[in-house]
Every structure is written in C-alpha cells, then in structure tokens.
Design a protein around this motif. Structure first.
Motif, mmCIF file in Angstrom:
data_model
loop_
_atom_site.group_PDB
_atom_site.id
_atom_site.type_symbol
_atom_site.label_atom_id
_atom_site.label_comp_id
_atom_site.label_asym_id
_atom_site.label_seq_id
_atom_site.Cartn_x
_atom_site.Cartn_y
_atom_site.Cartn_z
ATOM 1 N N ALA A 340 0.831 -1.202 0.000
ATOM 2 C CA ALA A 340 0.000 0.000 0.000
ATOM 3 C C ALA A 340 0.865 1.252 0.000
ATOM 4 O O ALA A 340 0.571 2.231 -0.698
ATOM 5 C CB ALA A 340 -0.930 -0.008 1.217
ATOM 6 N N GLY A 341 1.963 1.227 0.786
ATOM 7 C CA GLY A 341 2.886 2.352 0.755
ATOM 8 C C GLY A 341 3.532 2.514 -0.606
ATOM 9 O O GLY A 341 3.746 3.641 -1.087
ATOM 10 N N THR A 342 3.838 1.397 -1.266
ATOM 11 C CA THR A 342 4.406 1.452 -2.610
ATOM 12 C C THR A 342 3.409 2.067 -3.589
ATOM 13 O O THR A 342 3.781 2.862 -4.460
ATOM 14 C CB THR A 342 4.792 0.037 -3.074
ATOM 15 N N MET A 343 2.137 1.704 -3.453
ATOM 16 C CA MET A 343 1.118 2.291 -4.330
ATOM 17 C C MET A 343 0.999 3.807 -4.113
ATOM 18 O O MET A 343 0.743 4.553 -5.055
ATOM 19 C CB MET A 343 -0.238 1.614 -4.076
ATOM 20 N N THR A 344 1.180 4.249 -2.867
ATOM 21 C CA THR A 344 1.167 5.691 -2.603
ATOM 22 C C THR A 344 2.320 6.382 -3.334
ATOM 23 O O THR A 344 2.147 7.462 -3.921
ATOM 24 C CB THR A 344 1.258 5.964 -1.097
ATOM 25 N N LEU A 345 3.484 5.757 -3.301
ATOM 26 C CA LEU A 345 4.629 6.304 -4.032
ATOM 27 C C LEU A 345 4.327 6.400 -5.523
ATOM 28 O O LEU A 345 4.642 7.402 -6.176
ATOM 29 C CB LEU A 345 5.862 5.431 -3.803
ATOM 30 N N PHE A 346 3.731 5.348 -6.068
ATOM 31 C CA PHE A 346 3.403 5.360 -7.489
ATOM 32 C C PHE A 346 2.330 6.404 -7.797
ATOM 33 O O PHE A 346 2.327 7.003 -8.871
ATOM 34 C CB PHE A 346 2.947 3.974 -7.940
ATOM 35 N N GLY A 347 1.411 6.600 -6.845
ATOM 36 C CA GLY A 347 0.421 7.642 -7.036
ATOM 37 C C GLY A 347 1.050 9.024 -7.099
ATOM 38 O O GLY A 347 0.679 9.857 -7.942
ATOM 39 N N LEU A 348 2.025 9.270 -6.228
ATOM 40 C CA LEU A 348 2.731 10.544 -6.255
ATOM 41 C C LEU A 348 3.513 10.710 -7.560
ATOM 42 O O LEU A 348 3.573 11.805 -8.129
ATOM 43 C CB LEU A 348 3.669 10.636 -5.059
ATOM 44 N N PRO A 474 -4.191 15.157 -0.566
ATOM 45 C CA PRO A 474 -5.319 14.312 -1.001
ATOM 46 C C PRO A 474 -5.001 12.830 -0.912
ATOM 47 O O PRO A 474 -5.918 12.007 -0.802
ATOM 48 C CB PRO A 474 -5.531 14.751 -2.456
ATOM 49 N N PHE A 475 -3.731 12.463 -0.921
ATOM 50 C CA PHE A 475 -3.350 11.056 -0.854
ATOM 51 C C PHE A 475 -3.656 10.449 0.515
ATOM 52 O O PHE A 475 -3.737 9.232 0.642
ATOM 53 C CB PHE A 475 -1.873 10.890 -1.186
ATOM 54 N N GLN A 476 -3.815 11.295 1.532
ATOM 55 C CA GLN A 476 -4.119 10.786 2.872
ATOM 56 C C GLN A 476 -5.558 10.316 2.997
ATOM 57 O O GLN A 476 -5.902 9.650 3.970
ATOM 58 C CB GLN A 476 -3.858 11.876 3.914
ATOM 59 N N HIS A 477 -6.419 10.668 2.046
ATOM 60 C CA HIS A 477 -7.837 10.331 2.152
ATOM 61 C C HIS A 477 -8.212 9.105 1.324
ATOM 62 O O HIS A 477 -9.395 8.759 1.254
ATOM 63 C CB HIS A 477 -8.674 11.531 1.700
ATOM 64 N N LEU A 478 -7.236 8.476 0.704
ATOM 65 C CA LEU A 478 -7.513 7.338 -0.163
ATOM 66 C C LEU A 478 -7.469 6.025 0.611
ATOM 67 O O LEU A 478 -6.806 5.925 1.648
ATOM 68 C CB LEU A 478 -6.497 7.292 -1.302
ATOM 69 N N ALA A 479 -8.148 5.018 0.084
ATOM 70 C CA ALA A 479 -8.087 3.679 0.672
ATOM 71 C C ALA A 479 -6.693 3.106 0.490
ATOM 72 O O ALA A 479 -6.094 3.229 -0.579
ATOM 73 C CB ALA A 479 -9.107 2.771 -0.004
ATOM 74 N N ARG A 480 -6.131 2.535 1.557
ATOM 75 C CA ARG A 480 -4.799 1.945 1.510
ATOM 76 C C ARG A 480 -4.919 0.493 1.049
ATOM 77 O O ARG A 480 -5.135 -0.413 1.842
ATOM 78 C CB ARG A 480 -4.125 2.017 2.879
ATOM 79 N N LEU A 481 -4.808 0.308 -0.240
ATOM 80 C CA LEU A 481 -4.951 -1.014 -0.822
ATOM 81 C C LEU A 481 -3.591 -1.518 -1.314
ATOM 82 O O LEU A 481 -2.772 -0.731 -1.788
ATOM 83 C CB LEU A 481 -5.934 -0.972 -1.999
ATOM 84 N N PRO A 482 -3.356 -2.857 -1.164
ATOM 85 C CA PRO A 482 -4.242 -3.892 -0.624
ATOM 86 C C PRO A 482 -4.254 -3.871 0.906
ATOM 87 O O PRO A 482 -3.352 -3.326 1.524
ATOM 88 C CB PRO A 482 -3.607 -5.181 -1.145
ATOM 89 N N GLY A 483 -5.245 -4.485 1.470
ATOM 90 C CA GLY A 483 -5.341 -4.630 2.919
ATOM 91 C C GLY A 483 -6.295 -3.674 3.573
ATOM 92 O O GLY A 483 -6.833 -3.967 4.643
ATOM 93 N N GLY A 484 -6.536 -2.515 2.957
ATOM 94 C CA GLY A 484 -7.429 -1.541 3.544
ATOM 95 C C GLY A 484 -8.859 -1.714 3.065
ATOM 96 O O GLY A 484 -9.183 -2.618 2.297
#
Length: 517
Positions: A340-348, A474-484
C-alpha cells in the motif's frame, strides 16, 4: 563570459520559488528517515538483524546500493540510496530549462543582443544548478549531524548528493548543445541518468564491481558515508563536472544560436489526417513523455514487487518497523502495508506525470505555438481539453501498467490498488489547470504543491504529524490497498474537487489573454 552575474541574478529571480522548495523538501527527507530508523531500530541487535537480511539481498542492493554496516548512519545512507538519482534529475533539468528552453522560446536571442557574452547564459545556468546542489548537500549534512550521528559521515552523505548533481548539471549542459529542442535535450540527459543508474546497479549487485565506478551515482555510494569516508571520490565528480562543462562550452562555440549539433529529422511535407483535431495534436506532443514515464515506472514496479517478497521476513521480528509501514501504507499485514505504501509512491509519481502533462498547456502558450492553433477553428476549451485528457487518462494508464508490473513481480494483481490513487492524482491535474487559468505566470507552483504532498505523505506520516496537517494531502484520504477498506465518499469528494478546479481553470483560460508573458 560578460554578463554572467547579471544572468545569474535573473535566473535566481525566476527560480526564487521553485528552487528553495525542492532544496528544503529534499533536505528534510533524510532527517525524517533518520528519525524513523532510530524509532524502528532502537538497539544494535535490531540493526544487525536488518543488516543480515538486506546486505546480501540483490533486489535491495539494486534499488538502494550497498549496505556497508549496521550503524544508524549506515542504515540512513542506504535508505537514501535513490536520492542521488533525484538530485541528478533536478540538476540536469534545471540546466536544460535555462539554456535550451530559453533558446527555443527566443529569449536567449533577446538577451544575447545586449552586452552579454556568448557563453554567459550557459555559465549562469550551470552555476545556478551547482550552487543549489551544494546548498542542498550542506543542509543535509547540517541537519543529519544535528541528530547525534558522526558529522564526517553526515557531510559525506550530503556532499555525495551535491557532487552527483554537479555531474548531471554538466550532462544537461552538453545535452543542450546536441538537440534542436528542449524535449530532446531532456531525453538525452535522462537517458544518461538511467544508464548511470543501471551501471551502478549492475556493479553493486554482480561480480563486476568496477561498473559502479563508471557511474556518478556509484561515486556517491563509494564515498562510504559513516563507513570510513573516502573523500578523494569527490575529486572524480569535480573533474567530471569540469570536463563536461568545458565540452559544453566547446560544443556551444561550434553551433549557431538556435541550432544543434545532431541533425534534425525532417517532417512530412503535409500533416496526416490524424493530426486534424486538438486531441490528435496533444497525442503527438504528449506521447513521448507518456512512454518514458510508463517504461520507467514499470521498471520500478518490477523492482518494488520483487522486494515485496522479502518484506515479511525483514519485519517479522521488528514491530516498530511494521508500525511505520502501516502508518505510511495502511492495511493490517506487513506485506499489505508495504504494498500500500508502494502504491502511494506510485500515485505521487503519476501525479508528477499529470502535472507535467497539464503544464504542457502553459509551455505551448509561452512558446507561442498555441496562438497559431487557436487562430484556426479550434477553440480554447477544445485545445485545453486535448492536453487535459492526457493528464487524466494518461495517468490512469500509467498507474494501471505500474500496478500490473508490480503485481507480476510480486505474484498477485495490484492494478485496483494502483488505480485507487487516481482521484488524488486528478486533484493535482485540476489544481495545475486552475493555476494555468488564473495565474499562468505561477503555473510552475504545481510542482510545489506536489512536493508539499510528497512531504506530508512520506515524511509526515512516518513521523506521525497532526492529522489535520496530514489531511492537506489528497493522498491521505484514499483507501490503503491492498489490505485496507475502500470507501466511496473520499473518492467522490476528491473527484469533485478535481472537476471544480479543472472547470474553473478552463473558464479562466477562456476569458484571459493568450499568451500571458
């Protein structure tokens, strides 16, 4: 060289917002990493366990470089292994922006008509980039040394970053002489940067360690911060920078203003039917950028997916590290939190592409290429929507491919988790469009917004900043997937914000003058 200092003051004025922003934001990151390492590995036994698991891991070495020891400083230097790549990228883009981009826009010819020497513009751009990198390295050294680690290692770490930036400032100076446009110069410079990273990775992960010595990024690692500093490696970077700058000056003297040393590819005598719409023109202008971003992020996704297989073992005996990952990435299981943290990085990262694609509107306007298009039957809204389509749909494609690549390496589908970042990415695109519409001269502040969100999402989350402050991103308001758990309401709000900002930007663009200097 006449007029160098005057031009240096000019480019400093132009970058008075953007440059301090990247310097400060990047300088804060190592300090945040250091605090997280101290919290996650409070004793020598925990750090040794981390070292035993990762020092011989080929995947981790490819990503971050060699791990020389188990001290706090060693773990920090290893954790910052990708920072030289970021600094090198910023340095070369800064030089290209103040050299080739100025020529392409016609401003270099205007300044050259005054009492300014032929090489003054190139010298000012290199001095600006190298000076910013040096200030950044010193800030890193001072900030890290203030947290009870050896000062010698702290400054070796910071100066290693600085000198990598110096070398790639020289690369940008040479690239600016070779191609006809700024996009070509950026492509050449980024190609050299990728090659340097691959050489460093190949040298560190295989038996041919000498390959890493061919890479400026490898030199930053060979400084060995906190592991018996090798200060003489700095001389390699200084010599390479001087050699590249001399080469750039020599090449600049051999070409006409606005020309290039590499021959330009001639275009067709008549436009294809596929170029008869604003969307088709946007595709022609944006396709190269989308391809580069897609390939780079897919490769990083493959790497991060491979790392994910080792994360559970690495954190099995360290609950503090698992909690840090959970704060950054969410989810319950450690591997889910990592992914999920990796997906946040990719989102950024995808947000970076979206900002660049949206700012293409401003670049076309500032370069004078928008006016001939708008002089036809093409309206402003249609022209702008062609580029915004790539910011919105291109970022979705980018995230899908990255999620697919990461999932292929990890062994499960991660495309939905990657696409969950899309609403926040669209918010950045909408805000960029809003700035272009209302304050086009400050449209580059979109990068500042991205930098602030990056700081909040990574450093702020790891350090447990106040939830109200973290909620700005805005990234703090997203679902933390997978697992969230996926929630519809935040997605609706973020998409609504993106739509309102985008529509507001388009409305302002329709009513203001084009171009605005």
């Amino acid at each position: 060289m006449t007029g160098t200092w005057s031009l240096l003051r000019l480019v400093l004025r132009r970058d008075r917002l953007l440059m301090p922003l990247w310097v400060v934001c990047l300088a804060v990151a190592p300090m945040g990493y250091l605090s997280s390492i101290k919290a996650a590995y409070p004793d020598a036994a925990a750090r040794q366990h981390f070292y035993d698991l990762n020092a011989s891991s080929a995947t981790f070495v490819v990503r971050n470089g060699p791990l020389y020891g188990s001290s706090v400083g060693n773990l920090l230097a290893w954790q910052c292994g990708f920072v030289p790549v970021v600094v090198g990228l910023i340095a070369l883009l800064t030089v290209v922006r103040h050299t080739r981009t100025e020529e392409e826009a016609g401003r270099r010819e205007l300044t050259g008509a005054t009492v300014v020497g032929r090489h003054a513009g190139l010298a000012a751009a290199v001095l600006l980039s190298c000076g910013a990198c040096l200030v950044y390295g010193l800030l890193v050294g001072l900030g890290v040394a203030a947290q009870d680690v050896p000062a010698a290692g702290a400054f070796a770490l910071g100066l290693g970053f600085s000198l990598t930036g110096w070398v790639f400032a020289g690369v940008g100076a040479v690239a600016a002489q070779l191609t006809w446009g700024a996009s070509g110069a950026r492509g050449v410079g980024i190609g050299v940067l990728v090659l340097a990273f691959l050489l460093r990775a190949a040298g560190d992960s295989g038996s041919a360690g000498w390959l890493a010595w061919l890479s400026p990024i490898g030199w930053a690692h060979r400084m060995r911060p906190f592991a018996g500093e090798q200060w003489w490696v700095l001389l390699l970077a200084v010599f390479a920078t001087a050699l590249l700058v001399v080469l750039a000056v020599a090449l600049s003297a051999r070409r006409d203003l606005g020309a290039a040393l590499l021959p330009a590819r001639l275009g067709r005598s008549g436009a294809r039917a596929s170029l008869r719409s604003p969307l088709a023109l946007a595709w022609r202008l944006q396709r190269g950028t989308l391809l580069v971003w897609t390939v780079c992020l897919a490769l990083v996704g493959l790497l991060m997916g491979g790392v994910g297989k080792n994360v559970a073992e690495m954190m099995r005996d360290n609950q503090a590290v698992a909690e840090v990952f959970s704060r950054v990435g969410g989810g319950g299981a450690v591997t889910d939190a990592y992914l999920a943290g990796t997906m946040t990085l990719f989102g950024l990262a995808a947000a970076g592409y979206a900002v660049q694609a949206t700012l293409k509107l401003r670049a076309e306007e500032a370069a004078g290429r928008a006016e001939p298009v708008l002089a036809t039957a093409v309206g402003r809204t249609g022209w702008a929507l062609g580029h915004l389509a790539f910011a919105l749909l291109g970022s979705a494609f980018l995230l899908a491919v990255t999620g697919l690549a990461t999932g292929a390496a990890y062994g499960t589908s991660l495309v939905p988790a990657a696409l969950a970042q899309l609403p926040a990415v669209w918010v950045l695109a909408g805000l960029s469009a809003l700035l272009i519409g209302f304050v086009p001269r400050f449209a580059a502040a979109s990068w500042g917004l991205l930098g602030a969100f990056l700081l909040l999402s990574l450093v702020g989350s790891a350090l447990q900043w106040n939830d109200v402050v973290l909620g700005i991103s805005p990234f703090q308001h997203l679902a933390r997937l997978p697992g969230g758990t996926f929630a519809v309401t935040p997605v609706v709000w973020l998409v609504a914000i993106a739509l309102v900002a985008g529509i507001g930007g388009l409305a302002a663009l329709r009513r203001r003058d084009v171009p605005v200097g």
